[in-house]
Write a protein that holds these residues in place. Sequence first.
Motif, PDB file in Angstrom:
ATOM      1  N   ASP A 274      -4.542  10.695  -0.515  1.00 53.21           N
ATOM      2  CA  ASP A 274      -4.833   9.534  -1.347  1.00 53.21           C
ATOM      3  C   ASP A 274      -4.229   8.302  -0.692  1.00 53.21           C
ATOM      4  O   ASP A 274      -3.022   8.278  -0.407  1.00 53.21           O
ATOM      5  CB  ASP A 274      -4.256   9.727  -2.757  1.00 53.21           C
ATOM      6  CG  ASP A 274      -4.503   8.518  -3.646  1.00 53.21           C
ATOM      7  OD1 ASP A 274      -5.619   7.967  -3.597  1.00 53.21           O
ATOM      8  OD2 ASP A 274      -3.581   8.118  -4.380  1.00 53.21           O
ATOM      9  N   TYR A 275      -5.071   7.294  -0.412  1.00 55.00           N
ATOM     10  CA  TYR A 275      -4.633   6.056   0.211  1.00 55.00           C
ATOM     11  C   TYR A 275      -4.901   4.917  -0.764  1.00 55.00           C
ATOM     12  O   TYR A 275      -6.053   4.547  -1.001  1.00 55.00           O
ATOM     13  CB  TYR A 275      -5.376   5.817   1.533  1.00 55.00           C
ATOM     14  CG  TYR A 275      -5.151   6.926   2.535  1.00 55.00           C
ATOM     15  CD1 TYR A 275      -4.065   6.896   3.393  1.00 55.00           C
ATOM     16  CD2 TYR A 275      -6.027   8.006   2.610  1.00 55.00           C
ATOM     17  CE1 TYR A 275      -3.838   7.910   4.303  1.00 55.00           C
ATOM     18  CE2 TYR A 275      -5.812   9.031   3.526  1.00 55.00           C
ATOM     19  CZ  TYR A 275      -4.715   8.968   4.365  1.00 55.00           C
ATOM     20  OH  TYR A 275      -4.499   9.983   5.267  1.00 55.00           O
ATOM     21  N   SER A 276      -3.843   4.384  -1.347  1.00 57.11           N
ATOM     22  CA  SER A 276      -3.974   3.334  -2.348  1.00 57.11           C
ATOM     23  C   SER A 276      -3.884   1.976  -1.658  1.00 57.11           C
ATOM     24  O   SER A 276      -2.802   1.437  -1.432  1.00 57.11           O
ATOM     25  CB  SER A 276      -2.877   3.464  -3.410  1.00 57.11           C
ATOM     26  OG  SER A 276      -2.986   4.696  -4.084  1.00 57.11           O
ATOM     27  N   ASP A 277      -5.044   1.434  -1.292  1.00 57.35           N
ATOM     28  CA  ASP A 277      -5.125   0.103  -0.722  1.00 57.35           C
ATOM     29  C   ASP A 277      -6.265  -0.626  -1.414  1.00 57.35           C
ATOM     30  O   ASP A 277      -6.634  -0.275  -2.536  1.00 57.35           O
ATOM     31  CB  ASP A 277      -5.326   0.169   0.793  1.00 57.35           C
ATOM     32  CG  ASP A 277      -6.502   1.067   1.181  1.00 57.35           C
ATOM     33  OD1 ASP A 277      -7.366   1.311   0.318  1.00 57.35           O
ATOM     34  OD2 ASP A 277      -6.559   1.512   2.341  1.00 57.35           O
ATOM     35  N   SER A 278      -6.831  -1.615  -0.760  1.00 58.46           N
ATOM     36  CA  SER A 278      -7.915  -2.377  -1.379  1.00 58.46           C
ATOM     37  C   SER A 278      -9.151  -1.527  -1.636  1.00 58.46           C
ATOM     38  O   SER A 278      -9.963  -1.839  -2.507  1.00 58.46           O
ATOM     39  CB  SER A 278      -8.281  -3.568  -0.487  1.00 58.46           C
ATOM     40  OG  SER A 278      -8.675  -3.123   0.806  1.00 58.46           O
ATOM     41  N   ARG A 279      -9.281  -0.404  -0.904  1.00 61.28           N
ATOM     42  CA  ARG A 279     -10.447   0.460  -1.088  1.00 61.28           C
ATOM     43  C   ARG A 279     -10.141   1.674  -1.957  1.00 61.28           C
ATOM     44  O   ARG A 279     -11.042   2.256  -2.530  1.00 61.28           O
ATOM     45  CB  ARG A 279     -10.947   0.946   0.274  1.00 61.28           C
ATOM     46  CG  ARG A 279     -11.420  -0.171   1.192  1.00 61.28           C
ATOM     47  CD  ARG A 279     -11.599   0.342   2.594  1.00 61.28           C
ATOM     48  NE  ARG A 279     -10.333   0.830   3.141  1.00 61.28           N
ATOM     49  CZ  ARG A 279     -10.239   1.432   4.314  1.00 61.28           C
ATOM     50  NH1 ARG A 279     -11.303   1.632   5.050  1.00 61.28           N
ATOM     51  NH2 ARG A 279      -9.059   1.843   4.752  1.00 61.28           N
ATOM     52  N   ASP A 280      -8.878   2.050  -2.038  1.00 59.07           N
ATOM     53  CA  ASP A 280      -8.452   3.202  -2.835  1.00 59.07           C
ATOM     54  C   ASP A 280      -9.225   4.455  -2.433  1.00 59.07           C
ATOM     55  O   ASP A 280      -9.926   5.082  -3.225  1.00 59.07           O
ATOM     56  CB  ASP A 280      -8.631   2.920  -4.328  1.00 59.07           C
ATOM     57  CG  ASP A 280      -7.816   3.885  -5.189  1.00 59.07           C
ATOM     58  OD1 ASP A 280      -6.833   4.450  -4.663  1.00 59.07           O
ATOM     59  OD2 ASP A 280      -8.167   4.088  -6.360  1.00 59.07           O
ATOM     60  N   ASP A 281      -9.077   4.838  -1.157  1.00 57.68           N
ATOM     61  CA  ASP A 281      -9.775   6.001  -0.614  1.00 57.68           C
ATOM     62  C   ASP A 281      -8.968   7.270  -0.824  1.00 57.68           C
ATOM     63  O   ASP A 281      -7.760   7.237  -1.013  1.00 57.68           O
ATOM     64  CB  ASP A 281     -10.019   5.812   0.888  1.00 57.68           C
ATOM     65  CG  ASP A 281     -11.004   4.690   1.165  1.00 57.68           C
ATOM     66  OD1 ASP A 281     -11.923   4.514   0.355  1.00 57.68           O
ATOM     67  OD2 ASP A 281     -10.826   3.993   2.177  1.00 57.68           O
TER      68      ASP A 281
ATOM     69  N   THR B 200       0.846  -1.192   0.000  1.00 56.59           N
ATOM     70  CA  THR B 200       0.000   0.000   0.000  1.00 56.59           C
ATOM     71  C   THR B 200       0.880   1.240   0.000  1.00 56.59           C
ATOM     72  O   THR B 200       2.047   1.196   0.382  1.00 56.59           O
ATOM     73  CB  THR B 200      -0.916   0.039   1.237  1.00 56.59           C
ATOM     74  OG1 THR B 200      -0.124   0.153   2.420  1.00 56.59           O
ATOM     75  CG2 THR B 200      -1.772  -1.217   1.318  1.00 56.59           C
TER      76      THR B 200
ATOM     77  N   SER C 224       0.510   5.841   0.415  1.00 56.21           N
ATOM     78  CA  SER C 224      -0.335   7.000   0.689  1.00 56.21           C
ATOM     79  C   SER C 224       0.428   8.264   0.333  1.00 56.21           C
ATOM     80  O   SER C 224       1.659   8.311   0.413  1.00 56.21           O
ATOM     81  CB  SER C 224      -0.760   7.037   2.160  1.00 56.21           C
ATOM     82  OG  SER C 224       0.369   7.179   3.006  1.00 56.21           O
TER      83      SER C 224
END
Length: 204
Positions: A126-133, A99, A101
């Motif tokens: 921007d948080y690029s993980d499984s949810r991409d929040d 991940t 961010s």
Amino acid sequence: QELINGNQNSSTDGISGSENLTETYHYGISPYWRKEWGNIVESTLTYNFDEVIYSGSSGNDRHSNSIALNLDSGKAFSRYFWDFDYNYEDISYDFGDDTNSETYKVRVGYHYSRKLDFTFSTGYEDYSDSRDDGGTGWRTGIIWNPSTRTSLEAEAGHRFFGNTYLLDFKHRSRRLTWHFKYDDAITDSRDQIINNNSNRQINP
């Protein structure tokens, strides 16, 4: 020692219930560079590497590389002040997807008096993980210092996940120091272990 399963019992002394505890190790290195650009800007550039390791296979080991840039208003600004923060972090896990961010934040403030400041901040995260929040957000607040022993900071605003609030109160008496803080923030078990200063047990 950290809890493996938060729904099961354990003992903090590691004697009884030790089958539900795991040893947790953390280390890191964080070199930085600071420079003043005349009396206009004070800058800090920081690189950080850290790793969280669980004993055995009870947790998901992870290591992080991050970079942070902070710019603060210099001595030339008296009535007004400002700062800019940029942070990027990449986290690699032994199991699962990596991940990362990235956040930007700009804050401006006004010295209303010697004891009272008004602030407004806005930015993007921007948080690029499984949810991409991620998304934009803002906060407005006050900083009140009625004395050298007491301070109060309060903020309210909106981030991509909803309304957000901050309250930070500190008071130092002759024999005691009181500190109360409430904040809405993005975090995970890794951050909680790294910032764990009260021996709280965190589910890995």
